[in-house]
Enzyme design. Sequence first.
Site, PDB file in Angstrom:
ATOM      1  CB  CYS A 106       3.277  60.904  13.354  1.00  0.00           C
ATOM      2  SG  CYS A 106       2.128  60.782  14.671  1.00  0.00           S
ATOM      3  CD  GLU A 146       5.034  61.359  17.519  1.00  0.00           C
ATOM      4  OE1 GLU A 146       5.211  61.864  16.379  1.00  0.00           O
ATOM      5  OE2 GLU A 146       4.043  60.699  17.842  1.00  0.00           O
TER       6      GLU A 146
END
Length: 502
Positions: free
Chosen positions: A296, A262
């Site tokens: 993120c 990720e």
Amino acid sequence: MASNARTYIAKILKEGVGYVGGQWVRAASKREFEVVDPASLARLAMVAEMNDEDTRIAIAAAEAGFKDWSRTTARERARALRAWHDAVMREQEVLAVLMTAESGKPLGESRAEVAYSASFLEWFAEEAPRVVGSVDSGVGSDRRLVTVRQPIGVSACVTPWNFPMAMLTRKCGAALAAGSAVVVKPAEDTPLTALALAWLAQGIFPAGALNVVTTSRAGAERVGAALCDSDSVRALSFTGSTAVGQWLYERSAPTVKKLALELGGNAPFVVLDDADVELAAACAMASKMRNAGQTCICADRFIVHESVYGDFIEALLLRMRGLRMGRCLEDESANLGPLVNSRAANRAADLIAQARDVPGTRISETHVERVADLGGFNFVSPTLVEVPLDRIYQTRCWTNETFAPIVAVAMYSGPDDRALAIANSDPTGLAAYVVAGNLARGWRLAEKLEAGIVGVNEAIVSHAHANFGGIKQSGLGREGGSRGIDEFLEDKYICLGGLDSS
Ligand code: ADP
């Protein structure tokens, strides 16, 4: 509250230790590194500086733990995860204080993160008994094609500092539910919450099922290399920067590990011409200013239609000025803390300085005096950078994920597809956002946006129930949701023959 954090650290942590094989252990080298409060640089604790040798010991402990843990029933694993969840929620307040101490994030955000972290343990407790295989009897009466789902084995989880608890439980909750054992390497800035989670897990899982290897930034590559090079480590789940993810990907090739990556994004935030401007500004703030811009999935590239542009900028600046910046350990009402370390703060300053040099940009900083009052440290003033559309690709805070409270905005005109083309012109694809008055238009755009996660008229999109992950250079695999457990399972197909007796 600062003393609260110290008392808790003293209660749970012998200084200078990691957690391996169910024991609190010192580093083989006996060295330690310092963990500080990013808002004041005050020392919080010393933690074990573990290296490749320690990592190999932890992998061996996980192999032993895997033998015991993989033999448990799914219901036993569910109960254990539930017990861990309950322990985390019992300690919610002190865990939140500890997280704020080492990450700098507002206390309200830390409290929410503890609950969010626990929700992954609850979710995966519920997922554990739902791991079932299949039987196919369609190829002939003499055979059955059976798929059994087995835990993958020892799994490495490398976690970031921006969600130091939630990323750990999202990975370890899934791995442990599957019956796999884990070696966690928490980020060097925030190892204390990881150690606190291990402390709360003591006695719940067999020795070696959960191990925590701590190391400084300087030691991260040695630990990472030992994890990647080991044949026993069958899966690696990483959340962090694209550069480190690419390194881990390459380093894992010889052992052909299963990877969940990720990585960074550079999320577009599209405001269509019929959008409710107040909703757009509220969503922009919720996405961009959470954790001082250090998530993120933070909105990064604001693409705003000319017909609402002026109103949107005004509404956004008003909200940005209203932020209360502070040292979140001392000031409970602060909703904007410092960045995590000086590397992050210097990078943000460089991005703003570069934007100033781009002709035609307009820059509004909202908290310059407050940053000075707070002594500088790692505080960065929320900054709005208006970039002319024909200069976006020259402006680094547009082409890079900022990981700071920097809002880069460009104005577009014409149909929705113009905004879509700008939004999709980036090599990453984690999150994207659309604010639309007409939901059908918002939906059409959502389907065409190149991102693994899309928020339509909504900025808070992370849930334990949702499959979280990116496309393009933002990574591989999914976490949470119905898919997260798959990263820590292998399918085995068994062909059972000789069934036709006639
Ligand atoms: P950031 O730059 O925001 O700190 P990173 O990707 O560098 O993001 O860090 C995310 C995690 O990856 C942290 O736990 C960090 O220690 C770890 N890390 C950094 N380099 C390596 C490496 N070579 N191997 C394994 N982990 C690493």
